[in-house]
Motif scaffolding. Structure first.
Motif, PDB file in Angstrom:
ATOM      1  N   CYS A  34      -3.041   5.920 -11.656  1.00 25.40           N
ATOM      2  CA  CYS A  34      -4.358   5.460 -12.091  1.00 25.40           C
ATOM      3  C   CYS A  34      -4.801   6.245 -13.317  1.00 25.40           C
ATOM      4  O   CYS A  34      -4.596   7.462 -13.390  1.00 25.40           O
ATOM      5  CB  CYS A  34      -5.377   5.642 -10.970  1.00 25.40           C
ATOM      6  N   LEU A  40       0.806  -1.216   0.000  1.00 23.08           N
ATOM      7  CA  LEU A  40       0.000   0.000   0.000  1.00 23.08           C
ATOM      8  C   LEU A  40       0.843   1.272   0.000  1.00 23.08           C
ATOM      9  O   LEU A  40       0.331   2.359  -0.253  1.00 23.08           O
ATOM     10  CB  LEU A  40      -0.953   0.004   1.204  1.00 23.08           C
ATOM     11  N   PHE A  52      -4.598   2.080  -0.824  1.00 23.53           N
ATOM     12  CA  PHE A  52      -3.384   2.682  -1.364  1.00 23.53           C
ATOM     13  C   PHE A  52      -3.292   4.139  -0.930  1.00 23.53           C
ATOM     14  O   PHE A  52      -4.238   4.912  -1.078  1.00 23.53           O
ATOM     15  CB  PHE A  52      -3.359   2.576  -2.891  1.00 23.53           C
ATOM     16  N   LYS A  53      -2.132   4.513  -0.404  1.00 24.69           N
ATOM     17  CA  LYS A  53      -1.954   5.839   0.174  1.00 24.69           C
ATOM     18  C   LYS A  53      -1.548   6.889  -0.854  1.00 24.69           C
ATOM     19  O   LYS A  53      -1.915   8.062  -0.742  1.00 24.69           O
ATOM     20  CB  LYS A  53      -0.882   5.784   1.276  1.00 24.69           C
ATOM     21  N   GLN A  54      -0.762   6.488  -1.828  1.00 20.31           N
ATOM     22  CA  GLN A  54      -0.242   7.437  -2.816  1.00 20.31           C
ATOM     23  C   GLN A  54      -0.821   7.101  -4.194  1.00 20.31           C
ATOM     24  O   GLN A  54      -0.403   6.138  -4.827  1.00 20.31           O
ATOM     25  CB  GLN A  54       1.290   7.387  -2.882  1.00 20.31           C
ATOM     26  N   THR A  55      -1.779   7.881  -4.642  1.00 18.18           N
ATOM     27  CA  THR A  55      -2.391   7.669  -5.955  1.00 18.18           C
ATOM     28  C   THR A  55      -2.321   8.963  -6.748  1.00 18.18           C
ATOM     29  O   THR A  55      -2.609  10.041  -6.217  1.00 18.18           O
ATOM     30  CB  THR A  55      -3.853   7.234  -5.831  1.00 18.18           C
ATOM     31  N   THR A  77     -10.258   8.989 -12.514  1.00 22.74           N
ATOM     32  CA  THR A  77     -10.810   9.154 -11.168  1.00 22.74           C
ATOM     33  C   THR A  77     -11.505   7.896 -10.652  1.00 22.74           C
ATOM     34  O   THR A  77     -11.438   7.589  -9.457  1.00 22.74           O
ATOM     35  CB  THR A  77     -11.806  10.322 -11.153  1.00 22.74           C
ATOM     36  N   GLN A  92      -8.802   5.529  -9.635  1.00 27.84           N
ATOM     37  CA  GLN A  92      -8.186   6.063  -8.419  1.00 27.84           C
ATOM     38  C   GLN A  92      -9.048   5.784  -7.193  1.00 27.84           C
ATOM     39  O   GLN A  92      -8.541   5.396  -6.131  1.00 27.84           O
ATOM     40  CB  GLN A  92      -7.960   7.568  -8.558  1.00 27.84           C
ATOM     41  N   GLN A  93     -10.338   5.949  -7.326  1.00 31.35           N
ATOM     42  CA  GLN A  93     -11.247   5.670  -6.223  1.00 31.35           C
ATOM     43  C   GLN A  93     -11.160   4.213  -5.803  1.00 31.35           C
ATOM     44  O   GLN A  93     -11.150   3.888  -4.605  1.00 31.35           O
ATOM     45  CB  GLN A  93     -12.680   6.018  -6.609  1.00 31.35           C
ATOM     46  N   CYS A 129       0.752   4.527  -6.881  1.00 33.23           N
ATOM     47  CA  CYS A 129      -0.151   4.008  -7.903  1.00 33.23           C
ATOM     48  C   CYS A 129      -0.473   5.110  -8.898  1.00 33.23           C
ATOM     49  O   CYS A 129      -0.906   6.196  -8.504  1.00 33.23           O
ATOM     50  CB  CYS A 129      -1.466   3.537  -7.289  1.00 33.23           C
ATOM     51  N   ARG A 156      -7.937   3.718  -3.856  1.00 33.05           N
ATOM     52  CA  ARG A 156      -8.035   4.302  -2.511  1.00 33.05           C
ATOM     53  C   ARG A 156      -8.903   3.451  -1.597  1.00 33.05           C
ATOM     54  O   ARG A 156      -8.621   3.310  -0.403  1.00 33.05           O
ATOM     55  CB  ARG A 156      -8.594   5.722  -2.612  1.00 33.05           C
ATOM     56  N   GLU A 157      -9.957   2.885  -2.143  1.00 31.16           N
ATOM     57  CA  GLU A 157     -10.835   2.030  -1.336  1.00 31.16           C
ATOM     58  C   GLU A 157     -10.109   0.792  -0.835  1.00 31.16           C
ATOM     59  O   GLU A 157     -10.469   0.224   0.199  1.00 31.16           O
ATOM     60  CB  GLU A 157     -12.067   1.634  -2.151  1.00 31.16           C
TER      61      GLU A 157
END
Length: 253
Positions: free
Chosen positions: A213, A207, A227-230, A216, A219-220, A211, A223-224
């Motif tokens: 992406c 995590l 993953f901390k850095q997107t 959006t 990316q969502q 990432c 994040r779900e």
């Protein structure tokens, strides 16, 4: 603007046939692509399709939200190019439009932002007449388009022409790559690639990785999963992803 990935290691997770062009672009930008396709795409033909194909000309609009949808639709539908000649066509972005042009068609509508939410809202604003729409989809497509069009009174039908599944044969390769390669970026080009990654490895170990992406929605999904850095590009394309990685490297110095 010259893109420079400065020898960074970039994991490509998209399906095999689509990974090649992404890999080439990363190499040209000075990066090192690590290809582990996490998805399998298969065109499908169901019994109910045959009746639909015979009545395809009753739709005013065809909607394609992926290049896979275009490819499988025209492969499945005999004489498709002639049959859909009177239909207007909407595509989600430039890659899907490029796939469409291979079959001799040009899109009438492309949203300004390449995702289903914008596609729905902008189409409804531009074409308020409640016309008949056929949404060409895969088995993992989100319900945004059919839900929004039905809500606004459009006569909408959907047809699934391909299935997206996790490439479970990639598990060992992916685990080896994650352990042995000092990856700088993981790229996700759809929510399905995020789902497959999580299904194949213990995601909690990774995590911290950056990432990239494609948009959006993806990316969502990342994040779900925690993953901390997107990061996402301004233009939701693989070229945009590479540019975003290049900018990120420069920013980090």
């Amino acid at each position: 603007m010259r893109m420079d990935l400065q020898d960074k290691q970039v994991l490509i997770t998209r399906e095999q046939s689509q990974a090649q062009s992404f890999s080439r672009l990363i190499t040209e930008a000075g990066g090192h692509p690590v290809v582990v396709p996490l998805l399998e795409i298969n065109c499908v033909v169901q019994e109910k399709h045959h009746a639909l194909w015979k009545q395809i000309d009753r739709f005013e609009w065809l909607f394609f939200t992926s290049a896979n949808g275009v490819e499988c639709f025209f492969k499945n539908l005999e004489g498709a190019s002639a049959r859909v000649a009177d239909c207007r066509i909407a595509v989600v972005g430039t890659k899907t439009e490029h796939a469409l042009k291979k079959y001799g068609h040009v899109a009438t509508f492309i949203p300004t932002t390449y995702n289903a939410d914008t596609m729905a809202s902008e189409f409804i604003e531009k074409y308020p007449n409640k016309e008949r729409l056929l949404l060409v989809r895969g088995n993992r497509s989100r319900p945004v388009l059919p839900d929004q069009f039905a809500k606004h009174g459009y006569d909408v039908e959907t047809v699934e022409v391909y299935e997206t599944g996790t490439n479970r044969n990639a598990r060992n390769t992916l685990e080896t790559v994650l352990l042995q390669n000092k990856l700088d970026f993981i790229t996700f080009t759809s929510p399905s690639t995020v789902t497959a990654f999580v299904e194949l490895v213990d995601v909690q170990k990774y995590l911290h990785l950056v990432c990239v992406c494609i948009g959006t929605t993806t990316q969502q999904a990342a994040r779900e999963q925690g993953f901390k850095q997107t990061i996402i590009p301004e233009e939701f394309t693989i070229e945009g992803m590479i540019e975003e990685m290049s900018d990120y490297i420069k920013m980090k110095g």
